[in-house]
Write a protein that holds these residues in place. Structure first.
Motif, PDB file in Angstrom:
ATOM      1  N   VAL A  94      80.056 -42.090 -33.318  1.00 55.80           N
ATOM      2  CA  VAL A  94      79.522 -40.921 -34.021  1.00 55.80           C
ATOM      3  C   VAL A  94      79.237 -39.790 -33.040  1.00 55.80           C
ATOM      4  O   VAL A  94      79.569 -38.627 -33.289  1.00 55.80           O
ATOM      5  N   GLY A  95      78.626 -40.123 -31.908  1.00 54.52           N
ATOM      6  CA  GLY A  95      78.348 -39.116 -30.896  1.00 54.52           C
ATOM      7  C   GLY A  95      79.612 -38.486 -30.341  1.00 54.52           C
ATOM      8  O   GLY A  95      79.682 -37.264 -30.132  1.00 54.52           O
ATOM      9  N   ILE A 150      73.939 -32.106 -27.118  1.00 54.57           N
ATOM     10  CA  ILE A 150      72.734 -32.078 -27.947  1.00 54.57           C
ATOM     11  C   ILE A 150      73.065 -32.445 -29.399  1.00 54.57           C
ATOM     12  O   ILE A 150      72.350 -33.219 -30.048  1.00 54.57           O
ATOM     13  N   ALA A 151      74.164 -31.878 -29.905  1.00 56.92           N
ATOM     14  CA  ALA A 151      74.577 -32.169 -31.283  1.00 56.92           C
ATOM     15  C   ALA A 151      74.927 -33.646 -31.453  1.00 56.92           C
ATOM     16  O   ALA A 151      74.587 -34.268 -32.473  1.00 56.92           O
ATOM     17  N   ALA A 152      75.592 -34.216 -30.458  1.00 58.20           N
ATOM     18  CA  ALA A 152      75.971 -35.629 -30.527  1.00 58.20           C
ATOM     19  C   ALA A 152      74.736 -36.519 -30.558  1.00 58.20           C
ATOM     20  O   ALA A 152      74.655 -37.468 -31.346  1.00 58.20           O
ATOM     21  N   ALA A 153      73.762 -36.218 -29.699  1.00 59.20           N
ATOM     22  CA  ALA A 153      72.533 -37.014 -29.656  1.00 59.20           C
ATOM     23  C   ALA A 153      71.773 -36.913 -30.979  1.00 59.20           C
ATOM     24  O   ALA A 153      71.290 -37.920 -31.511  1.00 59.20           O
ATOM     25  N   ALA A 154      71.678 -35.700 -31.527  1.00 58.80           N
ATOM     26  CA  ALA A 154      70.950 -35.500 -32.780  1.00 58.80           C
ATOM     27  C   ALA A 154      71.636 -36.222 -33.940  1.00 58.80           C
ATOM     28  O   ALA A 154      70.980 -36.872 -34.769  1.00 58.80           O
ATOM     29  N   ALA A 155      72.968 -36.118 -34.014  1.00 54.63           N
ATOM     30  CA  ALA A 155      73.708 -36.741 -35.111  1.00 54.63           C
ATOM     31  C   ALA A 155      73.590 -38.261 -35.073  1.00 54.63           C
ATOM     32  O   ALA A 155      73.382 -38.911 -36.112  1.00 54.63           O
ATOM     33  N   SER A 156      73.707 -38.843 -33.890  1.00 56.64           N
ATOM     34  CA  SER A 156      73.608 -40.306 -33.791  1.00 56.64           C
ATOM     35  C   SER A 156      72.190 -40.789 -34.053  1.00 56.64           C
ATOM     36  O   SER A 156      71.994 -41.880 -34.596  1.00 56.64           O
ATOM     37  N   PHE A 175      70.481 -41.814 -27.549  1.00 59.11           N
ATOM     38  CA  PHE A 175      71.067 -42.144 -26.241  1.00 59.11           C
ATOM     39  C   PHE A 175      72.509 -42.639 -26.397  1.00 59.11           C
ATOM     40  O   PHE A 175      73.373 -42.335 -25.563  1.00 59.11           O
ATOM     41  N   SER A 176      72.770 -43.405 -27.467  1.00 56.93           N
ATOM     42  CA  SER A 176      74.141 -43.886 -27.696  1.00 56.93           C
ATOM     43  C   SER A 176      75.075 -42.721 -28.004  1.00 56.93           C
ATOM     44  O   SER A 176      76.215 -42.676 -27.513  1.00 56.93           O
ATOM     45  N   GLY A 177      74.606 -41.778 -28.839  1.00 56.50           N
ATOM     46  CA  GLY A 177      75.409 -40.593 -29.130  1.00 56.50           C
ATOM     47  C   GLY A 177      75.687 -39.793 -27.879  1.00 56.50           C
ATOM     48  O   GLY A 177      76.793 -39.274 -27.676  1.00 56.50           O
ATOM     49  N   LEU A 178      74.678 -39.702 -27.018  1.00 53.00           N
ATOM     50  CA  LEU A 178      74.855 -39.023 -25.740  1.00 53.00           C
ATOM     51  C   LEU A 178      75.915 -39.729 -24.899  1.00 53.00           C
ATOM     52  O   LEU A 178      76.766 -39.089 -24.276  1.00 53.00           O
TER      53      LEU A 178
END
Length: 317
Positions: free
Chosen positions: A45-46, A73-79, A211-214
């Motif tokens: 997802v990230g 930032i968007a990846a971390a928020a979405a995940s 953290f996983s999205g990051l």
């Protein structure tokens, strides 16, 4: 041989960093009492959100340096938001956490590929520019150590190492960390002390999601450059690093460094004469075999949180 190590070590560090940040996220989740094997799906997802945001921004403002940071930032928020599915199922519904995490992996892979195909027609999303490497002034000139650790470094390496230090401080030097760890060790005692166990577990799962999205976005913006719908099982490798590192930040750092170096060696073995004598499959499975052996040896002295994976019913003991 030493020259070969100097050449591949920066690539091992680059491979290690997304593993490290994802395993750190799993540490927060499991210390709160929730097993999260959906790390792979959360990384996907990230990676997807990071690819979508960065690619669109680079079309609008070509050459802008900040687009990759917005993508992170968007990846971390979405995940983090996506991880709420796992949190709700595990905490509110008392669902089996292994099954819930497996569902996250399945949903994330299918959903992101579906969306990517509708947007691009191929299922892949490529970013034009990711992070550039750099050498740290002065430190890169240190004999031996400089070439290993301070050359060809991505900015995300410094970011993740900073998060590692901050995580150690939060977990072991703050009231928040004490509350979080108590929810994974003795949740009923924590509740009796006035701690909102379910809320703390939600926070732990959401941190693991962020953290996983990051981690997924870092893969995309460093050595991958393209969203393809998978992260080569690195979420499971991060979970193995968590176990191998005995649920401790420094242990996780060493475990991910080991996995990063071993995997990089396996990937480049056929172009290194001294390693080409070994079948590639042997080098690829070597870190996993070591992990299994370590789990057998240290199984009786495992530092896993005592209540991890156990549903929590408020007021019951």
């Amino acid at each position: 041989m030493w020259t070969t190590i100097e050449q591949i070590f920066p690539y091992a560090i680059a491979f290690m960093i997304p593993l490290l940040i994802t395993a750190l996220g799993a540490l927060f989740s499991e210390r709160s009492g929730v097993v999260n094997i959906g790390l792979d799906g959360l990384m996907i997802v990230g990676s997807f959100i990071g690819a979508f945001v960065v690619s669109k921004l680079q079309e609008i403002v070509p050459g802008a340096w900040w687009t990759v940071w917005v993508g992170l930032i968007a990846a971390a928020a979405a995940s983090a938001l996506f991880s709420l599915l796992h949190a709700f199922a595990s905490i509110n519904l008392s669902a089996n956490q292994i099954i819930s995490g497996t569902a996250i992996n399945m949903i994330a892979g299918a959903l992101t590929i579906f969306l990517a195909r509708n947007m691009t027609g191929s299922g892949n999303i490529r970013v034009k520019n990711g992070f550039d490497t750099f050498d740290i002034p002065f430190l890169s000139d240190i004999p031996i150590i400089g070439n290993l650790f301070f050359t060809k470094m991505y900015p995300t390496t410094l970011l993740v190492l900073s998060i590692l230090i901050l995580s150690m401080f939060l977990l072991y030097k703050t009231p928040f960390g004490l509350r979080l760890r108590s929810c994974g060790e003795h949740p009923h005692a924590a509740e009796a002390a006035g701690i909102r166990v379910q809320s703390m577990r939600y926070v732990g799962v959401m941190i693991s999601g962020a953290f996983s999205g990051l981690g997924g976005a870092i893969i995309l913006l460093t050595y991958s450059g393209e969203f393809t719908g998978n992260v080569a099982g690195l979420g499971f490798l991060a979970l193995a690093s968590l176990i191998f590192g005995q649920w401790k930040p420094i242990g996780i750092l060493l475990a991910t460094l080991f996995f990063g170096f071993a995997t990089t060696v396996a990937n480049v073995s056929q172009v290194i004469p001294s390693l080409a004598v070994f079948p590639p499959v042997i080098l690829k499975i070597f870190p996993y075999i070591v992990t299994l052996i370590a789990l057998v040896i240290f199984s009786k002295s495992s530092n896993a949180p005592k209540a991890v994976g156990e549903p929590f019913d408020s007021g019951k003991r």
